[in-house]
Design a protein around this motif. Structure first.
Motif, PDB file in Angstrom:
ATOM      1  N   GLU A   1       0.878  -1.298  -0.012  1.00 51.54           N
ATOM      2  CA  GLU A   1       0.151   0.001  -0.035  1.00 51.54           C
ATOM      3  C   GLU A   1       0.842   1.380  -0.016  1.00 51.54           C
ATOM      4  O   GLU A   1       0.480   2.232  -0.740  1.00 51.54           O
ATOM      5  N   PHE A   2       1.901   1.192   0.819  1.00 51.47           N
ATOM      6  CA  PHE A   2       2.987   2.494   0.950  1.00 51.47           C
ATOM      7  C   PHE A   2       3.507   2.696  -0.568  1.00 51.47           C
ATOM      8  O   PHE A   2       3.372   3.738  -1.176  1.00 51.47           O
ATOM      9  N   LEU A   3       3.872   1.436  -1.223  1.00 49.26           N
ATOM     10  CA  LEU A   3       4.380   1.580  -2.494  1.00 49.26           C
ATOM     11  C   LEU A   3       3.688   2.181  -3.449  1.00 49.26           C
ATOM     12  O   LEU A   3       3.916   3.015  -4.421  1.00 49.26           O
ATOM     13  N   SER A   4       2.107   1.817  -3.295  1.00 51.51           N
ATOM     14  CA  SER A   4       1.258   2.220  -4.074  1.00 51.51           C
ATOM     15  C   SER A   4       1.061   3.683  -4.053  1.00 51.51           C
ATOM     16  O   SER A   4       0.802   4.633  -4.867  1.00 51.51           O
ATOM     17  N   ARG A   5       0.992   4.292  -2.807  1.00 50.19           N
ATOM     18  CA  ARG A   5       1.082   5.479  -2.498  1.00 50.19           C
ATOM     19  C   ARG A   5       2.335   6.327  -3.135  1.00 50.19           C
ATOM     20  O   ARG A   5       1.981   7.703  -3.676  1.00 50.19           O
ATOM     21  N   LEU A   6       3.453   5.889  -2.982  1.00 45.02           N
ATOM     22  CA  LEU A   6       4.639   6.303  -3.492  1.00 45.02           C
ATOM     23  C   LEU A   6       4.577   6.565  -4.952  1.00 45.02           C
ATOM     24  O   LEU A   6       4.956   7.440  -5.391  1.00 45.02           O
TER      25      LEU A   6
END
Length: 90
Positions: free
Chosen positions: A12-17
């Motif tokens: 999820e963090f990678l998606s937001r990044l």
């Protein structure tokens, strides 16, 4: 499982990044477009001052891209690590 939850959180963090860097690319493209459209014929002190700003923007862009690349790779490595840990528990 704790490790799978951590991997999902990092995904999820990678998606937001990725969304953030896309927004950044759009903003830089807008700046570049405006530069070529409006500043192409500027001269003198105004042109030199704007060119210094443009140089700073491009240097900042390079640093952001480098940091993004490192962070993305580290995050992917950590996701892989957590998935491996979860698989080893099965």
């Amino acid at each position: 499982m704790r490790y799978l939850r951590k991997a999902a959180e990092l995904e999820e963090f990678l998606s937001r990044l990725n969304h953030v860097i896309q927004d950044f690319h759009h903003a830089h493209q807008t700046f570049t477009s405006g530069r070529s459209k409006y500043a192409a014929h500027w001269q003198g002190d105004v042109r030199h001052a704007f060119d210094r700003v443009a140089t700073d923007v491009n240097q900042s862009r390079s640093r952001v891209e480098h940091t993004y690349s490192e962070l993305r790779q580290e995050t992917r490595n950590k996701i892989h690590y957590y998935r491996q840990k979860a698989a080893n528990l099965l």
